[in-house]
Design an enzyme around this catalytic site. Structure first.
Site, PDB file in Angstrom:
ATOM      1  N   ASN A 162       6.022   3.404   3.892  1.00 15.56           N
ATOM      2  CA  ASN A 162       6.300   4.752   3.369  1.00 15.56           C
ATOM      3  C   ASN A 162       5.527   5.853   4.086  1.00 15.56           C
ATOM      4  OD1 ASN A 162       4.090   3.564   2.109  1.00 15.56           O
ATOM      5  ND2 ASN A 162       4.373   4.640   0.187  1.00 15.56           N
ATOM      6  N   SER A 239       2.970  -3.145  -2.519  1.00 14.10           N
ATOM      7  CA  SER A 239       3.389  -3.395  -3.896  1.00 14.10           C
ATOM      8  C   SER A 239       2.326  -4.184  -4.670  1.00 14.10           C
ATOM      9  CB  SER A 239       4.709  -4.167  -3.899  1.00 14.10           C
ATOM     10  OG  SER A 239       4.520  -5.411  -3.288  1.00 14.10           O
ATOM     11  N   GLY A 243       0.020  -7.412  -3.587  1.00 12.40           N
ATOM     12  CA  GLY A 243      -1.434  -7.251  -3.743  1.00 12.40           C
ATOM     13  C   GLY A 243      -2.053  -8.412  -4.517  1.00 12.40           C
ATOM     14  N   GLU A 260      -4.651  -0.971  -2.557  1.00 10.10           N
ATOM     15  CA  GLU A 260      -4.059   0.294  -3.025  1.00 10.10           C
ATOM     16  C   GLU A 260      -2.606  -0.026  -3.334  1.00 10.10           C
ATOM     17  OE1 GLU A 260      -2.139   3.197  -3.491  1.00 10.10           O
ATOM     18  OE2 GLU A 260      -2.360   3.811  -1.392  1.00 10.10           O
ATOM     19  N   CYS A 294       3.351   6.035  -3.531  1.00  8.70           N
ATOM     20  CA  CYS A 294       2.672   5.329  -4.623  1.00  8.70           C
ATOM     21  C   CYS A 294       2.198   6.315  -5.680  1.00  8.70           C
ATOM     22  CB  CYS A 294       1.510   4.511  -4.083  1.00  8.70           C
ATOM     23  SG  CYS A 294       0.479   5.433  -2.968  1.00  8.70           S
ATOM     24  N   GLU A 472     -10.022   5.001  -0.922  1.00  7.76           N
ATOM     25  CA  GLU A 472      -9.851   5.331   0.486  1.00  7.76           C
ATOM     26  C   GLU A 472      -9.976   6.839   0.668  1.00  7.76           C
ATOM     27  OE1 GLU A 472      -6.040   3.062   1.206  1.00  7.76           O
ATOM     28  OE2 GLU A 472      -7.406   1.979   2.546  1.00  7.76           O
TER      29      GLU A 472
END
Ligand code: NDP
Length: 501
Positions: A162, A239, A243, A260, A294, A472
């Site tokens: 993305n 996703s 994860g 994340e 996200c 992050e």
């Protein structure tokens, strides 16, 4: 095949892997067609790494970590190289933006903002790392204790489609700043700008092996990296399901992890909100990047007394959204990333219909002249929803928003928190005390008050609950790429003999 213009106008039809400072084909000669999602056309071929290639990349990164000077350079020297990376990215800015648009189908406005942020990430960490270090600690008189920050080691970084270059920058910049070495796996669909980043790092003076870029499938290369004993840390964006899989596999070698993950972020619109700002910001909050974010504010809750007015204005603004040529500055929203994502989002809209919701606007595929082969969907507004509906609970990852009501502050907070996720949230109100009260009660890593922007370089980005952990984009990220070593010294004159021997 559409021309992919790179620096000096040279056309590149084939992109190789980047291992140990060299561009190489994959060990089995495997390649993947790279598609422009706006048209469905093949724009390039890319080498697809195998396990053998991943092994070479990990060992190159390990060797560079142990034997190159990268980790022992003073921070200021690494900072200088990070600034050089940023300068070269600025020189190649137009090329990076255009390549990102071609490979992702997103609008040029979206890509420009994202590439700009990718550049700023390197600049930010060039500064931040110079202030990153250990401390002295209070210990009994004849002792002295100080800590040092040491790079964590070889980092596997796995990024989604993305925000291809921006996500790569969010991960590569702090890792390099901290003195780590990197094997970056871009998403199979969008590897092009990440591969150019590898070249740029090399030109800027990053030693061979310190950064390796490996397009390859998640199940093959991603898995290999996550399980590899010579990888010290995994940083993943994608996703929640993947994860969880990564967390379980990484636990076998107790790797450091940053995850994340997904989101289903709310926007709370209180009755006293400045309506024009709340509507326009919320339109951006969902449709930015075609809803494939996200942090998309995909659940909007509006206080009863302004609900009708808000929905009416939200629909009006949505109707004004322009879709079409992603290279046009007039375009607000590009295509979805591929056919399967388009079908997945359509299936959610169909489920909403079956579960009794109302499609208040959109919901259909778009056929745009000149872009008939692309993966286009109307921006979609769903109303008359209940909290148990699939479209209210699941991360859809497309330009689809659900809007429903609340009657008071307590209910607003409870609805906002009624999700397994906890990444982002927006609050719209002119009452600053209420904004603070609500912000304190929301279980999410990011709260935006009267604005849709979740992050700038320097602000922490990451989630609560099943949106993952680790932050992050901020100074504390450097800690996640570091180990803390505590050094205890004794300066007393008497020998130490606690056993009285
Ligand atoms: P994934 O989470 O599966 O993919 C993200 C990255 O992880 C890609 O580089 C992928 O590689 C890699 N990967 C996939 N499987 C593994 C594995 N077993 N081990 C290691 N790495 C792996 O997302 P998808 O692209 O499949 O998208 C599916 C859904 O996930 C979307 O519809 C959306 O809901 C959500 N999503 C959320 C994102 C976020 O930022 N929150 C980002 C992307 C997706 P490869 O490209 O080869 O599959």
């Amino acid at each position: 095949m559409t021309e992919v213009k790179v620096q000096n106008g040279i056309r590149r039809e084939f992109y190789e892997l980047f291992i140990n400072g060299e561009k190489v084909e994959s060990s089995d000669g495997g390649t993947n067609d790279i598609i422009n999602p706006a048209t469905g056309e093949v724009i390039a071929k890319v080498a697809m790494a195998t396990g053998e290639d991943a092994e070479r990349a990990v060992m190159a990164a390990r060797d560079a970590f142990e034997n190159s000077k990268w980790k022992i350079y003073p921070a200021s020297k690494r900072a200088k190289i990070l600034n050089r990376i940023a300068s070269i990215m600025r020189e190649r800015f137009k090329e990076l933006v255009e390549l990102e648009v071609l490979n992702s189908g997103k609008s040029i406005n979206a890509a420009t903002g994202q590439i700009n942020q990718a550049v700023e990430d390197f600049e930010y960490y060039a500064g931040a790392v110079c202030n990153h270090g250990g401390q002295t600690n209070d210990v009994p008189g004849q002792f002295h204790n100080y800590t040092e920050k040491e790079p964590v080691g070889v980092c596997a970084q796995i990024v989604p489609w993305n925000y291809p270059l921006m996500m790569a920058a969010w991960k590569v910049a702090p890792a390099l700043a901290a003195g780590c070495t990197v094997v970056l796996k871009p998403a199979s669909l969008t590897p092009l700008t990440a591969l150019i980043l590898g070249e740029i790092c090399q030109e800027a003076g990053v030693p061979d092996g310190v950064i390796n870029i490996l397009p390859g499938s998640g199940s093959r290369v991603g898995d290999y990296l996550v399980e590899h004993p010579e990888v010290d840390k995994v940083a993943f964006t994608g996703s929640t399901d993947t994860g969880k899989d990564i967390m379980s596999k990484a636990s076998r070698t107790l790797k450091r992890l940053t995850l994340e993950l997904g989101g289903k972020s709310p926007a709370l619109i209180f009755g006293d909100a400045e309506l024009e700002n709340a509507v326009a910001s919320s339109v951006y909050g969902i449709y930015n990047n075609t809803g494939q974010s996200c942090d998309a504010r995909s659940r909007i809750y509006v206080e009863d007394r302004i609900y009708d007015k808000f929905v009416e204005q939200f629909v009006e603004k949505t109707k004004q959204m322009k879709m079409g040529d992603p290279m046009s500055k007039e375009t607000h929203m590009g295509s979805l990333i591929d056919k399967s994502q388009l079908e997945s989002v359509e299936a959610y809209i169909e489920t909403a219909r079956q579960e009794g919701a109302t499609i208040a606007y959109g919901g259909n595929r778009l056929s745009i002249e000149g872009y008939e082969g692309g993966f286009w969907l109307e921006p979609t507004i769903i109303t008359d929803v209940t909290e148990d509906m699939t479209v209210v609970r699941d991360e859809i990852f497309g330009p689809v928003v659900v809007i429903s009501r609340f009657s008071d502050e307590k209910e607003a907070v409870s609805l906002a928190n009624n999700t397994i996720y906890g990444l982002a949230s927006s609050i719209y109100t002119e009452d600053t005390r209420k904004a603070k009260r609500v912000a304190d009660k929301i279980r999410a890593g990011i709260v935006m008050i009267n604005c849709p922007f979740s992050a700038f370089p320097g602000t922490p980005f990451g989630g609560y609950k099943q949106s993952g952990f680790g932050r992050e984009l901020s100074a504390e990220t450097l800690d996640l790429y570091s180990e803390t070593k505590s050094i205890m010294s004794y300066f007393g004159r008497k020998p130490i003999n606690p056993f009285m021997l």
